[in-house]
Design a protein around this motif. Structure first.
Motif, short mmCIF file in Angstrom:
data_model
loop_
_atom_site.label_atom_id
_atom_site.label_comp_id
_atom_site.label_asym_id
_atom_site.label_seq_id
_atom_site.Cartn_x
_atom_site.Cartn_y
_atom_site.Cartn_z
N TYR A 182 0.83 -1.21 0.00
CA TYR A 182 0.00 0.00 0.00
C TYR A 182 0.86 1.25 0.00
CZ TYR A 182 -4.12 -2.90 1.06
OH TYR A 182 -5.12 -3.83 1.03
N GLU A 183 1.96 1.25 0.76
CA GLU A 183 2.85 2.41 0.79
C GLU A 183 3.48 2.65 -0.58
OE1 GLU A 183 5.55 1.56 3.96
OE2 GLU A 183 4.09 2.06 5.51
N CYS A 184 3.87 1.56 -1.23
CA CYS A 184 4.46 1.68 -2.56
C CYS A 184 3.42 2.21 -3.55
CB CYS A 184 4.98 0.31 -3.04
SG CYS A 184 5.75 0.39 -4.68
N CYS A 185 2.23 1.65 -3.50
CA CYS A 185 1.17 2.09 -4.41
C CYS A 185 0.81 3.55 -4.17
CB CYS A 185 -0.06 1.20 -4.25
SG CYS A 185 0.22 -0.50 -4.80
N ASN A 186 0.76 3.95 -2.92
CA ASN A 186 0.47 5.34 -2.61
C ASN A 186 1.55 6.25 -3.20
OD1 ASN A 186 -1.27 7.25 -1.22
ND2 ASN A 186 0.45 7.56 0.17
N ALA A 187 2.81 5.86 -3.05
CA ALA A 187 3.92 6.64 -3.63
C ALA A 187 3.81 6.66 -5.16
CB ALA A 187 5.26 6.06 -3.19
N PHE A 188 3.42 5.54 -5.75
CA PHE A 188 3.24 5.45 -7.21
C PHE A 188 2.19 6.46 -7.67
CE2 PHE A 188 0.60 3.63 -10.63
CZ PHE A 188 1.52 3.58 -11.66
N TYR A 189 1.04 6.49 -7.01
CA TYR A 189 -0.02 7.42 -7.41
C TYR A 189 0.35 8.87 -7.13
CZ TYR A 189 -3.03 3.40 -8.30
OH TYR A 189 -3.56 2.24 -8.80
N GLU A 190 1.11 9.11 -6.04
CA GLU A 190 1.57 10.47 -5.76
C GLU A 190 2.49 10.95 -6.88
OE1 GLU A 190 3.35 10.50 -1.89
OE2 GLU A 190 1.42 10.47 -0.87
N ARG A 191 3.31 10.05 -7.39
CA ARG A 191 4.27 10.43 -8.44
C ARG A 191 3.60 10.58 -9.81
NH1 ARG A 191 9.61 6.95 -9.47
NH2 ARG A 191 9.92 7.51 -7.30
N TYR A 192 2.73 9.64 -10.16
CA TYR A 192 2.20 9.58 -11.53
C TYR A 192 0.74 10.01 -11.67
CZ TYR A 192 6.51 7.11 -12.46
OH TYR A 192 7.83 6.79 -12.57
#
Length: 81
Positions: free
Chosen positions: A45-55
Motif C-alpha cells: 500500500y505504501e508503494c502504491c500510494n507513492a506510485f499514485y503520488e508520483r504519476y
C-alpha cells in the motif's frame, strides 16, 4: 533479508511488483494466514500510494488497487480494521 524502500519499488517493472510478490511469498510461507502478512500488505500500500503520488490517479499498474480502493484500505488499516 533487507527490502528496498517502498518508494524505490515504484520504479520496478511493473511498479510495486516486488511488494505484491512479497505478499504472495508471505502467504505461502504462512499457510495463507493473511493476519501474519500485514506488514507485507502495508508495504504494498505504501508503494502504491507513492506510485499514485508520483504519476497521478490515472496511472495504473497491475500490482496496485485503484487509488480510491487503495485509500480506503489504507484508512481501514490505520484504524485497525
Amino acid at each position: 533479508m533487507a527490502q528496498s524502500s517502498p518508494k524505490n519499488d515504484v520504479d520496478a517493472k511493473p511498479p510495486c511488483h516486488p511488494r505484491a510478490c512479497a505478499i504472495q511469498d508471505c502467504l505461502t510461507r504462512n499457510n495463507y494466514n493473511e493476519a501474519k502478512c500485514q506488514d507485507a500488505v502495508k508495504a504494498l500500500y505504501e508503494c502504491c500510494n507513492a506510485f499514485y503520488e508520483r504519476y497521478g490517479d490515472d496511472a495504473s499498474t497491475p500490482s496496485c488497487p485503484k487509488p480510491s480502493l487503495l485509500r480506503l484500505k489504507m484508512k481501514q488499516q490505520s484504524e485497525g480494521k
